[in-house]
Write a protein that holds these residues in place. Sequence first.
Motif, mmCIF file in Angstrom:
data_model
loop_
_atom_site.group_PDB
_atom_site.id
_atom_site.type_symbol
_atom_site.label_atom_id
_atom_site.label_comp_id
_atom_site.label_asym_id
_atom_site.label_seq_id
_atom_site.Cartn_x
_atom_site.Cartn_y
_atom_site.Cartn_z
ATOM 1 N N LEU A 105 45.686 30.547 37.692
ATOM 2 C CA LEU A 105 44.764 30.474 38.636
ATOM 3 C C LEU A 105 44.502 31.673 39.982
ATOM 4 C CD1 LEU A 105 44.428 26.594 39.756
ATOM 5 C CD2 LEU A 105 42.758 28.034 37.884
ATOM 6 N N ILE A 106 45.279 32.110 40.406
ATOM 7 C CA ILE A 106 45.794 33.469 41.111
ATOM 8 C C ILE A 106 45.107 34.514 40.266
ATOM 9 C CG2 ILE A 106 46.935 34.883 42.186
ATOM 10 C CD1 ILE A 106 48.974 32.450 42.946
ATOM 11 N N VAL A 107 45.419 34.527 38.853
ATOM 12 C CA VAL A 107 44.890 35.524 38.049
ATOM 13 C C VAL A 107 42.824 35.638 37.807
ATOM 14 C CG1 VAL A 107 44.435 37.069 35.411
ATOM 15 C CG2 VAL A 107 47.551 36.419 36.659
ATOM 16 N N VAL A 108 43.391 34.632 37.820
ATOM 17 C CA VAL A 108 41.722 33.967 37.244
ATOM 18 C C VAL A 108 40.921 34.513 38.781
ATOM 19 C CG1 VAL A 108 40.021 32.217 36.819
ATOM 20 C CG2 VAL A 108 42.339 32.566 35.539
ATOM 21 N N LEU A 109 41.769 33.600 40.243
ATOM 22 C CA LEU A 109 40.583 34.012 40.999
ATOM 23 C C LEU A 109 40.485 35.688 41.148
ATOM 24 C CD1 LEU A 109 39.998 32.936 43.410
ATOM 25 C CD2 LEU A 109 41.785 32.986 44.485
ATOM 26 N N SER A 110 41.157 36.650 40.713
ATOM 27 C CA SER A 110 40.746 38.211 41.320
ATOM 28 C C SER A 110 39.620 37.969 40.800
ATOM 29 C CB SER A 110 42.719 38.511 40.423
ATOM 30 O OG SER A 110 42.685 38.831 38.986
ATOM 31 N N LEU A 111 39.220 37.589 38.969
ATOM 32 C CA LEU A 111 38.294 38.109 38.542
ATOM 33 C C LEU A 111 37.180 38.156 39.495
ATOM 34 C CD1 LEU A 111 38.862 36.584 34.900
ATOM 35 C CD2 LEU A 111 38.067 38.924 35.441
ATOM 36 N N PRO A 112 36.748 37.126 39.910
ATOM 37 C CA PRO A 112 35.180 36.989 40.780
ATOM 38 C C PRO A 112 35.638 37.438 41.866
ATOM 39 C CG PRO A 112 36.476 34.887 41.401
ATOM 40 C CD PRO A 112 37.169 35.791 39.619
ATOM 41 N N LEU A 113 36.995 37.891 43.076
ATOM 42 C CA LEU A 113 36.971 38.785 44.106
ATOM 43 C C LEU A 113 36.457 40.088 43.013
ATOM 44 C CD1 LEU A 113 40.207 37.213 45.331
ATOM 45 C CD2 LEU A 113 37.979 36.873 46.152
ATOM 46 N N THR A 114 37.078 40.289 42.500
ATOM 47 C CA THR A 114 37.142 42.015 41.703
ATOM 48 C C THR A 114 35.556 42.451 41.742
ATOM 49 O OG1 THR A 114 38.918 41.951 41.065
ATOM 50 C CG2 THR A 114 37.906 43.384 40.159
ATOM 51 N N ALA A 115 34.602 41.295 41.112
ATOM 52 C CA ALA A 115 33.639 41.325 40.659
ATOM 53 C C ALA A 115 32.668 41.150 42.673
ATOM 54 C CB ALA A 115 33.271 39.975 40.324
ATOM 55 N N PHE A 116 32.961 40.375 43.210
ATOM 56 C CA PHE A 116 32.143 40.615 44.209
ATOM 57 C C PHE A 116 32.035 42.580 44.796
ATOM 58 C CE2 PHE A 116 33.140 36.275 44.810
ATOM 59 C CZ PHE A 116 31.733 35.734 43.799
ATOM 60 N N PHE A 117 33.526 41.979 45.793
ATOM 61 C CA PHE A 117 33.831 43.834 45.268
ATOM 62 C C PHE A 117 33.425 44.995 44.823
ATOM 63 C CE2 PHE A 117 38.147 46.340 47.362
ATOM 64 C CZ PHE A 117 37.344 47.102 48.187
ATOM 65 N N THR A 118 33.410 44.802 43.675
ATOM 66 C CA THR A 118 32.150 46.052 42.815
ATOM 67 C C THR A 118 31.115 45.924 43.465
ATOM 68 O OG1 THR A 118 33.741 45.957 41.337
ATOM 69 C CG2 THR A 118 32.276 46.759 40.701
ATOM 70 N N PHE A 119 30.666 44.468 43.470
ATOM 71 C CA PHE A 119 29.237 44.290 43.489
ATOM 72 C C PHE A 119 28.478 45.091 45.115
ATOM 73 C CE2 PHE A 119 28.534 40.608 41.200
ATOM 74 C CZ PHE A 119 28.588 41.660 39.800
ATOM 75 N N LEU A 120 30.151 44.658 45.733
ATOM 76 C CA LEU A 120 29.165 45.708 47.262
ATOM 77 C C LEU A 120 29.447 47.411 47.373
ATOM 78 C CD1 LEU A 120 29.426 45.345 49.758
ATOM 79 C CD2 LEU A 120 32.212 45.133 50.573
ATOM 80 N N LEU A 121 30.200 47.630 46.499
ATOM 81 C CA LEU A 121 30.519 48.973 45.962
ATOM 82 C C LEU A 121 29.574 49.475 45.826
ATOM 83 C CD1 LEU A 121 34.552 49.674 45.630
ATOM 84 C CD2 LEU A 121 33.029 49.745 48.143
#
Length: 532
Positions: free
Chosen positions: A370-386
């Motif tokens: 779950l921690i690894v999978v949680l990094s997927l949406p967090l990375t996506a949100f970070f990418t959208f921000l940039l």
Amino acid sequence: MLTKIISFFLENKFLTFLFLSLLIILGIQSFFNLKMDAFPDVTNIQVEIVATSPTLSPIEMEKFVTYPLENSLRGIPGLSTIRSTTKFGISVITAIFKDDVDIYFARQQVFERISGIMGKLPEGVDVEIGPITTAMGEIYQYTLEWEKPPSNNEVENLTRLRTIQDYLVAPLLKTVEGVSDINSFGGYIQQINILTDPLKLYKFNLSLNDIYDALKNNNLNVGGGIISKHSEQLIVQGIGMFSSIQDIERIVVKSVDGIPVYLKDVADVNFSHAFRKGGAIKDGREEVVGGIVMMLRGENSREVVKRVEKKVDEINRENILPNGLKIKPYYKRSEIIEKSINGVVKAILEGAILVIFVIFLFIRQLRGALIVVLSLPLTAFFTFLLMRIFNISANLMSLGGIAISIGMIVDASIIQVENVQRHINESVGERFSTVLKSVLEVRKPSIFGEIIISSVFLPIFSLQGMEGKMFSPLAITVIIALICSLTISILFVPSLCYIFLSSSRKGETFLVTFAKRIYLPVLQFALKRKFI
């Protein structure tokens, strides 16, 4: 430096969750405010010049209009190429500039050059600069449809529709923010025909020039100044503009022995339509009139389409158009955008589910997975921000970059989680130092791995022209996503591991055991026989 940063986030769990919450909020907000389109805009910086004349042949247009205009544009700063097309009565010249030239600067330079040569062009030639749009600017297309046609004459109905489109619908839609122009098509353009009788002209000793001069001189409103009377001021004005066919028929073209000769005495005046070279057919059955909404260059097509739809609904709802006429859209860019984005989102979700399944099979630790999978949406949100910060639009290519990098995004997080889990299982010391030591052990492989993968996409930036504009968003998005995933794995994943992971005495999964049975003998064989 990196050690201190990781230690800071491990020690301040509240700040870690505060940063994560802020990242999620800003990421979601950025996604809904991104410029969205179906495909990247691959068009170059160009200014279109359209010159028209109702009488000049293609050769005359090329010699007296196209060539002088092209010659006047030469030497403009940043100009790359000039191309033109000349036909009967029309010349279209396209000035293409380098990509680093501002579009408004380019238009200003072209306007100044055209203004300096207008006096040298033949009489009757109209020159205008095209709208600030691109080939990707056609975002909304519609037709005008009657509930019940007012006439049984098809030509009359089509002429009336085209008049309403040009003088009522198009001006209303041009008021929408982000709309550059409205291109009308179909129907007949209304005009008034004056058909002279040669015998009557001969009878009154008149020529066509006399008729032309009479029309030109009489279709005028003239100001006569102001007359002051007591406390009032009276405006004096001579009204001569035509308001009906009867006004045209009553023009005096000559006077014979004090008796006026009216235009109706030597010519027939009636409503008609201009000669046309094509038409618009709907479903292969009936001829229609409609328009194409052109978006201003650089605007958010999804938002502009929403504004146009709102304006069209207002026009239809309030019955602004006469005789129950309605605007019926048949193409919306937003529908293509939604289908493209939904396709990419579906691919991302399918990839994420597959990643969860594979991770769980190998790690066999639900919390770690779950921690690894949680990094997927967090990375996506970070990418959208940039992407929002760097003004990168969300389209099939840029979002596709996120889709193809799903497996690469979780690499760094998997390394961190697996190593932390192993050390927690083996260690009996302080949890903080164990997690910190585990993260620091693999930070260099994580960083170097992401840098190496990112460098694979760097050659894409060497592409020029249309290819570069098409594929650069993909490469940029992949690199941003990898950098974001690396940042998430180093700063936030250790804190999540520190909080949620626990010691587990579960053995290796059967897949890992099976892989080791094959890999270890091969490894030992290779180490003993280095010459191979």
